[in-house]
Scaffold this active site. Sequence first.
Site, mmCIF file in Angstrom:
data_model
loop_
_atom_site.group_PDB
_atom_site.id
_atom_site.type_symbol
_atom_site.label_atom_id
_atom_site.label_comp_id
_atom_site.label_asym_id
_atom_site.label_seq_id
_atom_site.Cartn_x
_atom_site.Cartn_y
_atom_site.Cartn_z
ATOM 1 N N ARG A 106 0.819 -1.223 0.000
ATOM 2 C CA ARG A 106 0.000 0.000 0.000
ATOM 3 C C ARG A 106 0.853 1.275 0.000
ATOM 4 O O ARG A 106 0.491 2.284 0.596
ATOM 5 C CB ARG A 106 -0.983 0.005 1.184
ATOM 6 C CG ARG A 106 -2.083 -1.032 1.077
ATOM 7 C CD ARG A 106 -3.006 -0.989 2.280
ATOM 8 N NE ARG A 106 -2.310 -1.439 3.483
ATOM 9 C CZ ARG A 106 -2.683 -1.133 4.716
ATOM 10 N NH1 ARG A 106 -3.749 -0.381 4.920
ATOM 11 N NH2 ARG A 106 -2.004 -1.580 5.758
ATOM 12 N N LYS A 111 -0.973 4.492 -1.181
ATOM 13 C CA LYS A 111 -1.910 5.023 -0.169
ATOM 14 C C LYS A 111 -1.162 5.914 0.824
ATOM 15 O O LYS A 111 -1.555 7.050 1.088
ATOM 16 C CB LYS A 111 -2.578 3.857 0.562
ATOM 17 C CG LYS A 111 -3.344 4.266 1.822
ATOM 18 C CD LYS A 111 -3.747 3.017 2.628
ATOM 19 C CE LYS A 111 -4.264 3.395 3.999
ATOM 20 N NZ LYS A 111 -5.558 4.096 3.977
ATOM 21 N N SER A 115 -19.851 3.720 12.731
ATOM 22 C CA SER A 115 -18.468 3.803 13.206
ATOM 23 C C SER A 115 -18.093 5.237 13.561
ATOM 24 O O SER A 115 -18.612 6.195 12.997
ATOM 25 C CB SER A 115 -17.513 3.279 12.133
ATOM 26 O OG SER A 115 -17.642 4.035 10.953
ATOM 27 N N ARG A 125 -8.453 4.601 -0.042
ATOM 28 C CA ARG A 125 -9.132 3.608 0.809
ATOM 29 C C ARG A 125 -8.932 2.212 0.244
ATOM 30 O O ARG A 125 -9.268 1.929 -0.903
ATOM 31 C CB ARG A 125 -10.614 3.925 0.925
ATOM 32 C CG ARG A 125 -11.388 2.799 1.600
ATOM 33 C CD ARG A 125 -12.427 3.313 2.591
ATOM 34 N NE ARG A 125 -13.331 2.274 3.029
ATOM 35 C CZ ARG A 125 -13.082 1.398 3.989
ATOM 36 N NH1 ARG A 125 -11.921 1.411 4.617
ATOM 37 N NH2 ARG A 125 -13.971 0.497 4.339
ATOM 38 N N ASP A 168 -26.504 -3.550 8.191
ATOM 39 C CA ASP A 168 -26.039 -2.812 7.008
ATOM 40 C C ASP A 168 -25.994 -3.691 5.765
ATOM 41 O O ASP A 168 -25.405 -4.772 5.795
ATOM 42 C CB ASP A 168 -24.642 -2.241 7.253
ATOM 43 C CG ASP A 168 -24.665 -1.061 8.207
ATOM 44 O OD1 ASP A 168 -25.746 -0.482 8.388
ATOM 45 O OD2 ASP A 168 -23.611 -0.721 8.767
ATOM 46 N N GLU A 187 -24.224 -4.004 -5.449
ATOM 47 C CA GLU A 187 -22.950 -4.334 -6.080
ATOM 48 C C GLU A 187 -22.950 -5.498 -7.071
ATOM 49 O O GLU A 187 -22.337 -5.432 -8.113
ATOM 50 C CB GLU A 187 -21.956 -4.647 -4.972
ATOM 51 C CG GLU A 187 -20.556 -4.431 -5.363
ATOM 52 C CD GLU A 187 -19.757 -4.098 -4.139
ATOM 53 O OE1 GLU A 187 -18.947 -4.910 -3.754
ATOM 54 O OE2 GLU A 187 -19.996 -3.028 -3.564
ATOM 55 N N GLU A 199 -26.577 6.572 1.157
ATOM 56 C CA GLU A 199 -25.498 7.516 0.887
ATOM 57 C C GLU A 199 -25.948 8.346 -0.300
ATOM 58 O O GLU A 199 -25.750 7.949 -1.431
ATOM 59 C CB GLU A 199 -24.226 6.757 0.526
ATOM 60 C CG GLU A 199 -23.178 6.843 1.585
ATOM 61 C CD GLU A 199 -21.935 6.099 1.187
ATOM 62 O OE1 GLU A 199 -21.275 6.536 0.249
ATOM 63 O OE2 GLU A 199 -21.629 5.102 1.831
ATOM 64 N N HIS A 213 -16.948 11.411 3.093
ATOM 65 C CA HIS A 213 -15.729 10.996 2.389
ATOM 66 C C HIS A 213 -14.831 12.181 2.076
ATOM 67 O O HIS A 213 -13.761 12.024 1.511
ATOM 68 C CB HIS A 213 -16.093 10.244 1.108
ATOM 69 C CG HIS A 213 -16.926 9.038 1.382
ATOM 70 N ND1 HIS A 213 -18.297 9.112 1.510
ATOM 71 C CD2 HIS A 213 -16.587 7.753 1.623
ATOM 72 C CE1 HIS A 213 -18.762 7.903 1.779
ATOM 73 N NE2 HIS A 213 -17.750 7.068 1.860
ATOM 74 N N CYS A 227 -22.570 8.211 5.799
ATOM 75 C CA CYS A 227 -21.859 6.937 5.970
ATOM 76 C C CYS A 227 -21.177 6.933 7.334
ATOM 77 O O CYS A 227 -21.260 7.905 8.087
ATOM 78 C CB CYS A 227 -20.834 6.757 4.842
ATOM 79 S SG CYS A 227 -20.405 5.023 4.567
#
Length: 754
Positions: A15, A18, A432, A514, A598, A604, A665, A694, A726
């Site tokens: 990563r 990132k 969260s 992410r 959730d 998807e 969202e 975001h 979110c």
Amino acid sequence: MKNSIISYPRIGANRELKFAIEKYFKNQSSKEELLKSAKDLRIRHWQEIQKAGIDFIPSNDFSLYDNVLDAAVLFNIVHTKYKNLNLDALDEYFAQSRGYQGENGDVTALAMKKWFNTNYHYLVPECDNADIIALTGDKIFKEYLEAKELGIESKPVLIGIFTLFKLIAFKDEKTQKLAKEKLLNAYIELFDKLNELKVTWLELDEPYLVYDLSKEDIALFEEFYQELLNHKKDLKILLQSYFGDLRDIYPKLLESKFDALGLDFIEGKQSLALVQQYGFAKDKILFGGLINGKNIYANDYAKSLKLIKELQKYTQNIILNTSCSLLHVPYSTEFESKLDSSYLKLFAFAKEKLQELKDLKEILNSSEENPLFRANQELFKNIPERLDEKVKARLKALKKEDFTRTPSFKERALIQKEFLKLPLLPTTTIGSFPQSADVRSNRLAFKQEKISAQNYTEFNQQKIKECIQIQEEIGLDVLVHGEFERNDMVEYFGENLKGFLFTQNGWVQSYGTRCVKPPVIWGDVSRTKPITLAWSKFAQSLSQKIVKGMLTGPVTILNWSFPREDISLKESTEQIALAIRDEVLDLENAGIKIIQIDEAALREKLPLRKSDWHSEYLDWAIPAFNLVHSGVKAKTQIHTHMCYSEFSDILKEIDAMDADVISFEASRSNLSLLDTLKAIRFKTEVGPGVYDIHSPRVPSVEELSLTIEKILNKLPKEQIWINPDCGLKTRAYEEVITSLKNLVTATQKIREQL
């Protein structure tokens, strides 16, 4: 026989990308340092692909955030609001990705959507001024020349004009009409420049072709390419498709001037049948997508060779290829030291898929039976156990009533109103709270057995106390415990369910910086002990207000994992649904009044063709969700949350999930969902998401008040919840607290007016 890949993961083996970008965002590194890190990664990846014996090596598949945004920026498709910030090119690019709040202005980020049927998110380019569309960028040329310096004649990869045009959000029809002409000219200029550089191959990705195409779509595609292909000169053009088959346009493509067609033989259900029915053009090369770019299981060479043999009846011009970009799988299995070799040998991540392509090329180019083939077939002998008879028996015993909740939604709403006693426009969050470095290090220390279970629990309990206190001080109506015990909303449940396997370093890019680490569903799934119960009970004991129980739904767990290939997705999902159902009933018995399940990823895996929606997905995905909550009492309120997706066309099916409250969202898409909710008389209570988490932007009270008023203009006040769009895990506490205070202030202000 030669081989190719469509694209390679860009985040790096560990990563690196990132962390380099996040360092830049925090002003801990310069632009030059970031761009050097990016270049180093590209070079490493090209050398790796070259070393693996891949003949067609991609360039321009790398991105600092998103390849759709890269294509838009290449052609100057940038909304005026970003141009007006007067930032340099890199910061303007990131302003589109993340929004911008500073001395140059205050703008929100571009909308984010799921990339077809994957868990990758792309940024939706916005065009309000088509006059400025032109080839102004140079990324594609620079990266081709970088590869050239290494002695690599790469194949530049770019989103095709048809797909790009279909993905852009235009201000109006007039803008769209002009953009069509300007974009075509820009692609023609691109062809000219690539010819000047003596580029051999250009790959144009046209995944939009695997949707149901209208006559207008086909006419638009032909209009673009009949003109464009007249300008290719010496440049060879590969039309690359993925995520499905080309049934609506395949015969026309055989007659076109493309030099090669890339077909997906993994997800393209009719790809082989199309070749069998219509044959293949003598003047074209077939790039055959037979290495699965989306799943991590090893390729069975016997099946691949059988497919190639069949294709060779129609053409000898075949290049072995991946089914889609390798962006959707982790980097390499070589970093997995903890996973038992009996499992690991059956996995192929991106780097291993390069080896599979090399092996298949070698097998096909050798005359006698190759030892590589025998070694591959040995992998599939003595596979670790996957079946659990108890799970099978439980599935078999399910009855029709197990999938239906009683009483009706209307009756439950009255009972819950009386039982929960919530104010008008109840405020809450999605689940969260920010996970600071100490939360992550506490979890890591526990995983590495450096601290005791008691120390780990006490630390998290302290965090939960602080989280509850913050929410009470802010004045939220329904609280959450913050999810400090969870690394990821899917991985956490997978770790506590039988039947899952986990990687140490199996990171996959979800969007921008992410990354997620999807679990692997290996065997039959069951719950052996309660998962969230102790945390939820503890959190509820700290407050007189309601604290929601927080679970992840079965469809999302399936869709955000690497699924099994030996049983149906339906069966796998029902197994997970029964496990989560047990958790729901335990929470209810412990006095938890609101339980959120959730289904962030429901959309998807929806097939890209509408004709398949119900039979291949919704007919089992919706009942699986119903199975999870059908056993609860009428007074228990069931919530669900859904992430970035387009829902307008499946809202009736979402209503059929029979949840009591659904949060969407919707903030990045400018709340366009509300009109559809109103039009179909959506019965479920909704929290459309009043600001975008975001982005680091903090919304003002005025901005939030306007958003709430906009929602109230569309939906009955009794139906509305007020929440962010979110979970808040990735944000900083100072942003979160200010944003939530503003949210509560705005809600109170609106309540007073009602």
